[in-house]
Design a protein around this motif. Structure first.
Motif, mmCIF file in Angstrom:
data_model
loop_
_atom_site.group_PDB
_atom_site.id
_atom_site.type_symbol
_atom_site.label_atom_id
_atom_site.label_comp_id
_atom_site.label_asym_id
_atom_site.label_seq_id
_atom_site.Cartn_x
_atom_site.Cartn_y
_atom_site.Cartn_z
ATOM 1 N N GLN A 86 -16.804 -17.529 16.925
ATOM 2 C CA GLN A 86 -15.956 -17.993 15.827
ATOM 3 C C GLN A 86 -16.551 -17.615 14.469
ATOM 4 O OE1 GLN A 86 -15.853 -22.143 16.870
ATOM 5 N NE2 GLN A 86 -17.436 -22.712 15.386
ATOM 6 N N ASP A 87 -17.833 -17.285 14.431
ATOM 7 C CA ASP A 87 -18.470 -16.778 13.207
ATOM 8 C C ASP A 87 -19.761 -16.079 13.605
ATOM 9 O OD1 ASP A 87 -19.506 -16.180 10.768
ATOM 10 O OD2 ASP A 87 -19.569 -18.235 10.006
ATOM 11 N N THR A 88 -19.670 -14.760 13.846
ATOM 12 C CA THR A 88 -20.820 -14.012 14.365
ATOM 13 C C THR A 88 -21.963 -13.906 13.359
ATOM 14 O OG1 THR A 88 -19.827 -11.904 13.676
ATOM 15 C CG2 THR A 88 -19.368 -12.656 15.926
ATOM 16 N N ALA A 89 -21.697 -14.241 12.093
ATOM 17 C CA ALA A 89 -22.767 -14.208 11.095
ATOM 18 C C ALA A 89 -23.570 -15.514 11.057
ATOM 19 C CB ALA A 89 -22.184 -13.921 9.705
ATOM 20 N N ASN A 90 -23.180 -16.503 11.845
ATOM 21 C CA ASN A 90 -23.872 -17.783 11.892
ATOM 22 C C ASN A 90 -25.153 -17.625 12.704
ATOM 23 O OD1 ASN A 90 -24.750 -20.408 12.730
ATOM 24 N ND2 ASN A 90 -22.707 -21.228 12.361
ATOM 25 N N ASN A 181 -19.160 -6.347 14.877
ATOM 26 C CA ASN A 181 -18.518 -7.580 14.416
ATOM 27 C C ASN A 181 -19.161 -8.209 13.194
ATOM 28 O OD1 ASN A 181 -16.468 -7.859 16.535
ATOM 29 N ND2 ASN A 181 -18.205 -8.135 17.909
ATOM 30 N N ALA A 182 -20.463 -8.048 13.042
ATOM 31 C CA ALA A 182 -21.152 -8.729 11.945
ATOM 32 C C ALA A 182 -21.517 -7.805 10.788
ATOM 33 C CB ALA A 182 -22.412 -9.424 12.472
ATOM 34 N N ASP A 183 -21.927 -6.576 11.099
ATOM 35 C CA ASP A 183 -22.463 -5.705 10.055
ATOM 36 C C ASP A 183 -21.483 -4.658 9.545
ATOM 37 O OD1 ASP A 183 -24.849 -7.029 10.274
ATOM 38 O OD2 ASP A 183 -25.776 -5.562 11.607
ATOM 39 N N TYR A 224 -11.885 5.246 11.016
ATOM 40 C CA TYR A 224 -12.655 6.211 11.799
ATOM 41 C C TYR A 224 -13.705 6.945 10.978
ATOM 42 C CZ TYR A 224 -9.698 5.185 15.724
ATOM 43 O OH TYR A 224 -9.075 4.529 16.748
ATOM 44 N N HIS A 225 -13.489 7.112 9.680
ATOM 45 C CA HIS A 225 -14.550 7.692 8.863
ATOM 46 C C HIS A 225 -15.735 6.734 8.770
ATOM 47 C CE1 HIS A 225 -11.795 10.761 6.591
ATOM 48 N NE2 HIS A 225 -11.929 11.025 7.868
ATOM 49 N N THR A 226 -15.442 5.429 8.768
ATOM 50 C CA THR A 226 -16.529 4.447 8.747
ATOM 51 C C THR A 226 -17.343 4.531 10.041
ATOM 52 O OG1 THR A 226 -15.236 2.980 7.333
ATOM 53 C CG2 THR A 226 -17.107 2.008 8.501
ATOM 54 N N TYR A 227 -16.658 4.576 11.181
ATOM 55 C CA TYR A 227 -17.383 4.752 12.448
ATOM 56 C C TYR A 227 -18.136 6.082 12.462
ATOM 57 C CZ TYR A 227 -15.465 0.676 14.868
ATOM 58 O OH TYR A 227 -15.164 -0.603 15.256
ATOM 59 N N ILE A 354 -6.818 -19.801 16.372
ATOM 60 C CA ILE A 354 -5.637 -18.987 16.081
ATOM 61 C C ILE A 354 -5.894 -17.830 15.115
ATOM 62 C CG2 ILE A 354 -3.263 -19.059 15.227
ATOM 63 C CD1 ILE A 354 -3.280 -22.098 15.962
ATOM 64 N N TYR A 355 -6.453 -18.108 13.946
ATOM 65 C CA TYR A 355 -6.435 -17.121 12.863
ATOM 66 C C TYR A 355 -7.784 -16.440 12.644
ATOM 67 C CZ TYR A 355 -2.013 -19.461 11.847
ATOM 68 O OH TYR A 355 -0.750 -19.995 11.951
ATOM 69 N N GLU A 356 -7.722 -15.287 11.989
ATOM 70 C CA GLU A 356 -8.923 -14.522 11.648
ATOM 71 C C GLU A 356 -9.693 -15.229 10.538
ATOM 72 O OE1 GLU A 356 -10.060 -9.864 10.570
ATOM 73 O OE2 GLU A 356 -8.053 -10.627 10.124
ATOM 74 N N ASN A 357 -11.016 -15.171 10.620
ATOM 75 C CA ASN A 357 -11.863 -15.606 9.521
ATOM 76 C C ASN A 357 -13.051 -14.678 9.408
ATOM 77 O OD1 ASN A 357 -12.566 -17.978 11.869
ATOM 78 N ND2 ASN A 357 -14.334 -16.898 11.051
ATOM 79 N N GLN A 358 -13.752 -14.756 8.307
ATOM 80 C CA GLN A 358 -14.908 -13.899 8.092
ATOM 81 C C GLN A 358 -15.907 -14.072 9.230
ATOM 82 O OE1 GLN A 358 -15.557 -11.598 5.905
ATOM 83 N NE2 GLN A 358 -13.978 -11.892 4.343
ATOM 84 N N GLY A 359 -16.335 -12.952 9.822
ATOM 85 C CA GLY A 359 -17.353 -12.980 10.856
ATOM 86 C C GLY A 359 -16.836 -13.286 12.239
#
Length: 600
Positions: A86-90, A181-183, A224-227, A354-359
């Motif tokens: 739910q927050d991979t930066a935690n 997912n985090a970086d 795809y340029h980022t990847y 349900i919804y997207e959040n940061q991380g």
């Protein structure tokens, strides 16, 4: 319509729109206490070493103790991973996840002697023990399946050594997940109205569905340029995972990594290879679809960033999540009142994040621990595709509900091979319902296009992924280096094969392999393709009102792993050892394609 503001932090999401993890653990303190208790009990399992082959009573006592401990570790593992996802930066959540992984490793290390010791038993002796100790009947399938894999089970010492490597083996997947997912962050693009919008994992497909071609192109290139900027790092991570899999393949004396993974569930490798061959035989139908897409979009050239946008000018309104729930309930009505009651229970009791959040982890999934209700992670964006995702993930969840209500713990964990059938059957029932309700030519055409896109994404695309895995793992086994250039060349050539001469295969698509999380769970994705084949077989029988069809399907949902998955499907009327289910599904694709062609 995508909102153009930034993605909110987790703390800004209303609690009613998040899953409630308290049925697993009330809080982190309760998690820590349960963790310590579970850790202290692991030596009990090790104390059975050398004893389970002595008597039926010892074997039964050990298996019961193992189940009890595994169930607790399952719960710890699920809580930690969901809390992290739910927050991979935690960082606290990351530490808990690593703890849970380590606990699994220690538990399986403590029982690494189990299979070698069971393999000292004979089938004749086990048959006597089933009669002597009635409780062992619960473990009959597990024990017989263990004996089946005797040729690939090592000595107790070797098994212990392999188990000690398990924690390390998660390295490539963990590195990819943290990076992805985090970086990893993507640039903002113009939303077509002069406003910047951040490209995210959750928004990417929605952006690719835009009617504005420049938005699609910009999102495609931004992603795809980022990847591509990290292509060598990502190739190294993928290659490391393939090498790891080859190590375990050879250690267990399998002829290929494909065989090693499929044999875990007693799936013949012919099921995999005949899937690829069958799909190849229907590629002319895919080329027809590509040609029709090009024609209806009015394009001189069809590019890879044109494959998601609806080819029909039909303005479907934004679908609030409450409306999405109603649509799913209506579409799945053929599955009966008991099924709908379980759906409502999940909708009303915070099973869903349900919804997207940061991380937050990208994508969607369902997870369930025996003895508790399932959970669903979404990144809901308010479009029709997300409504199908809701139906899909709830299909997984209710599969778990039916299985857990019927089977004991050891027989409840249905195999990956059948895991996508219930979810995809839900999608097929839903689209069939919406097609029946279509009130205009435009709406019908829009829905037919959606169904064709489901086939494109689930049967054709996942088979292409499966072929990519087959090729890359074979190359590694042959001693060929999996460099970034090699991976990109293989992937681009497969896109040319699967999309045909009317598609411009943009250079950027060669990097798509780098963003597919399932490639770190090898030989998994083919089951989406076999799953849709079996799902349509079940769905067509149910919708036709065939006597016994719904009962067969509910028996499938309740079967768990109480028998081999191939045999379970056969007993319910679907034989995946033949090409018939996949051929029949592809014929549905052909029929729907013809209907859409006739509308224009």
């Amino acid at each position: 319509m995508i909102k153009t503001d930034s993605v909110p932090n987790r703390s800004e999401i209303s609690s009613e729109n998040t899953w409630d993890l308290t049925p697993l653990y009330a809080d982190r303190t309760a998690f820590s206490e349960a963790f310590s208790a579970a850790e202290s009990k692991i030596p009990i399992l090790a104390s059975y070493r050398g004893k389970i082959s002595q008597s039926a009573a010892n074997l039964y006592a050990y298996l019961k103790e193992k189940d009890a401990q595994l169930l607790v570790v399952d719960r710890l593992y699920s809580y930690a991973f969901q809390y992290s996802d739910q927050d991979t930066a935690n960082t606290t959540a990351q530490a808990m996840k690593n703890q849970a992984l380590g606990l699994y490793t220690r538990l399986f290390s403590a029982i690494s002697w189990e299979s070698p010791e069971i393999l000292t038993l004979t089938q004749e002796l086990l048959n006597d023990w089933y009669a002597e100790e009635p409780g062992l009947e619960n473990y009959r399938h597990f024990l017989n399946d263990t004996l089946r894999q005797k040729a690939h089970t090592l000595s107790a010492g070797e098994e212990e050594l392999l188990s000690l490597s398990a924690d390390m083996s998660y390295g490539p997947q963990t590195i990819f997940n943290m990076f992805n997912n985090a970086d990893l962050h993507f640039p903002a693009i113009d939303d077509g109205n002069g406003h910047p919008i951040e490209v995210t994992h959750g928004r990417f497909i929605t952006l690719m569905e835009s009617r504005n071609r420049q938005v699609r192109k910009d999102a495609f290139k931004a992603l795809y340029h980022t990847y591509g900027a990290y292509k060598n790092t990502l190739a190294a991570a993928y290659s490391a995972n393939v090498k790891k899999e080859l190590f375990y393949t050879r250690a267990r004396k399998y002829t290929s990594t494909m065989e090693a993974h499929l044999d875990s569930y007693h799936i013949p490798t012919a099921v995999y290879t005949q899937l690829i061959d069958t799909v190849h035989s229907f590629l002319p139908s895919m080329y027809r679809y590509v040609n029709l897409r090009k024609k209806l979009l009015g394009l001189d050239e069809l590019h890879m960033y044109d494959v998601y946008t609806p080819i029909i000018e039909y303005h479907s309104p934004e679908i609030p999540f409450e409306k999405a729930k109603d649509i799913v309930l209506e579409g799945l009505a053929p599955l009966g009142d008991d099924y709908l009651a379980l759906l409502r229970e999940g909708f009303d009791n915070r099973w869903i994040d349900i919804y997207e959040n940061q991380g937050k982890r990208s994508g969607a999934y369902s997870t369930c621990v025996y003895g508790t209700h399932p959970y669903v992670l979404l990144n809901y964006q308010g479009n029709l595709d997300n409504v199908f995702t809701l139906a899909h993930e709830m299909g997984h969840s209710l599969h778990s509900c039916y299985t857990n209500a019927t089977q004991t713990y050891v027989n409840s964990n249905y195999t990956i091979f059948v895991a996508e059938i219930a979810s995809t059957c839900n999608e097929y029932l839903l689209i069939s319902h919406l097609l029946e309700k279509a009130e205009s030519k435009e709406e019908k055409a829009y829905l037919l296009n959606h169904l064709l896109d489901q086939f494109k994404g689930t049967l054709f695309r996942q088979t292409m992924f499966a072929e990519f895995e087959k090729i890359t793992h074979e190359k590694e086994a042959a001693g060929e280096a999996l460099t970034c250039d090699t991976l990109c060349e293989i992937y681009k050539d497969l896109n040319k094969l699967y999309f045909g001469p009317d598609m411009v295969i943009d250079d950027e698509i060669a990097m798509e392999w780098a963003r597919i999380p399932h490639f770190y769970t090898p030989f998994y994705v083919y089951q989406y393709a076999t799953g849709i084949s079996a799902a349509i077989a079940f769905g067509r029988r149910i919708l036709s009102g065939e006597p016994g069809a719904l009962a067969d399907y509910k028996r499938f949902l309740s079967g768990g792993c109480s028998m081999d998955c191939i045999d379970l499907l056969k007993s319910c009327g679907v034989d995946m050892t033949t090409t018939e289910p996949t051929t029949a599904a592809l014929q549905v694709f052909d029929t729907c394609l013809g209907e859409l062609e006739n509308l224009f």
